[in-house]
Design a protein around this motif. Sequence first.
Motif, short mmCIF file in Angstrom:
data_model
loop_
_atom_site.label_atom_id
_atom_site.label_comp_id
_atom_site.label_asym_id
_atom_site.label_seq_id
_atom_site.Cartn_x
_atom_site.Cartn_y
_atom_site.Cartn_z
N CYS A 210 6.38 8.84 5.00
CA CYS A 210 5.44 9.95 4.90
C CYS A 210 4.45 9.88 6.07
O CYS A 210 3.62 8.96 6.13
N SER A 217 4.63 15.46 7.45
CA SER A 217 6.04 15.61 7.09
C SER A 217 6.51 14.35 6.39
O SER A 217 5.90 13.28 6.52
N THR A 229 14.48 15.93 6.05
CA THR A 229 13.06 15.92 6.39
C THR A 229 12.44 17.24 5.96
O THR A 229 13.15 18.23 5.74
N SER A 230 11.11 17.26 5.82
CA SER A 230 10.45 18.40 5.19
C SER A 230 10.16 19.55 6.14
O SER A 230 10.15 20.71 5.73
N GLY A 238 7.35 22.97 4.98
CA GLY A 238 7.28 21.71 4.26
C GLY A 238 5.98 21.51 3.52
O GLY A 238 5.58 22.34 2.69
N LEU A 239 5.32 20.39 3.79
CA LEU A 239 4.11 20.01 3.06
C LEU A 239 2.93 20.92 3.37
O LEU A 239 2.88 21.55 4.43
N SER A 247 5.66 25.21 3.06
CA SER A 247 6.70 26.09 2.52
C SER A 247 6.09 27.22 1.71
O SER A 247 5.19 27.00 0.87
N PHE A 315 8.71 16.42 -2.88
CA PHE A 315 9.62 16.09 -1.78
C PHE A 315 10.14 14.67 -1.93
O PHE A 315 11.33 14.42 -1.75
N TYR A 319 14.18 13.38 -2.54
CA TYR A 319 14.91 12.56 -1.58
C TYR A 319 15.64 11.40 -2.25
O TYR A 319 16.39 10.68 -1.58
#
Length: 406
Positions: A210, A217, A229-230, A238-239, A247, A315, A319
């Motif tokens: 992280c 990300s 990956t984000s 993403g984050l 997102s 996230f 994973y």
Amino acid sequence: MSNYPKTALVINCGSSSVKFAVLDPTDGHVFLNGIGEALGLEDARISWKHSGGEKTETPLGAGAGHDKALAFLVNNILADDKALLDSIVACGHRIVQGGDIYSQPTLIDDEVEENIKKVIPFAPLHNPAHLLGIDAARENFPNIPHVAVFDTAFHQTMPPKAYRYAIPEEFYTDLHLRKYGAHGTSHMFIAQEAAKMLGKPLEETCLITCHMGNGASVSAVKNGKCVDTSMGLTPLDGLIMGTRCGSIDPSVVFFLCERLHKTPQEVEKIFNKESGMMAVSGVSSDFRPIVAGIQEGNERCTLALQMYAYRLAKFIASYYVPLGHVDAIVFSGGVGENGPTTRKYVCSELEEAFGIKIDNDANYKARVYMGVDHQVISKPDSSVKLFVIATNEELMIARSAMQFVK
């Protein structure tokens, strides 16, 4: 100091700045670092600090650009320590976007510069600045190898099922629209360091890394390779981040354009510069005043950190699918390294479902700026080890550049 080891110059150019550092690639010791700021503006200036010395700052002159900043580095700063200047045998350049062209550090030539230009649409703020820095550095350091180290390179090992978008095929084949990720150099470094902490070869580890700064990300790293990956096509995905929304339903763009008569460019600016933690908290994009707001009972600050932690935890949970099992979750970047409250919020979302247990005492003592770069913050009975590791992208870039020294 008159006798230096072989050193590398690391350059990281932004649209109006150039960060630089001269360091020993073997142990990471920094002999000189600094930054040229407000480049192209009236108050263009440069500041620097030698190892063990005091910070010095001086104006560069109105409108000075990247070329003048790097020329000042050579002709003024390094001229005062010719032994350090002579010790520089390679120059590594941080490049945000390499598209799907580059998966490894690459010796820069005219063709490489042209390819960096080709992917400017995927990093319109960063790549043009990188090219300015490359041209200036090649002019001022003509006799050493210049090496591009791409933020996207580490993520090139993702399988198509992770990086493809469910859009018409020609958008991928003709326009190269896909997930590229970012912060790859940081994710690679902290994965390597986490493997050392685990006492296992990197090739036998499953890690979730992280990188939590103003940009953030998270990556799934299996046997030393990124499998997801984000961040997506750009660093906006993403984050939730400092000022980026992360997102979001694409229909929000259409809604704002139609209902509020915004242009796509205006919406892009809102999503990149006026959203994220700053928008939700109403206080700041910086996590420190947000945490202070929580302690004062500010509900918007509380919601902002809850949203951030929830998104990151989701996230992390997702994973487990590509990894199968997880040896360690690693927190890094400015927030990850120095934000115990944020780490606690994230781990609390994962405890019930995954048995992840944070040691509160260790967590609140773990602040990288206090001088310890690698720390364990999980309880002994946690299903997964929790690490705090100080990222060091400059060291990774320096080591990558040294690979090209004959």
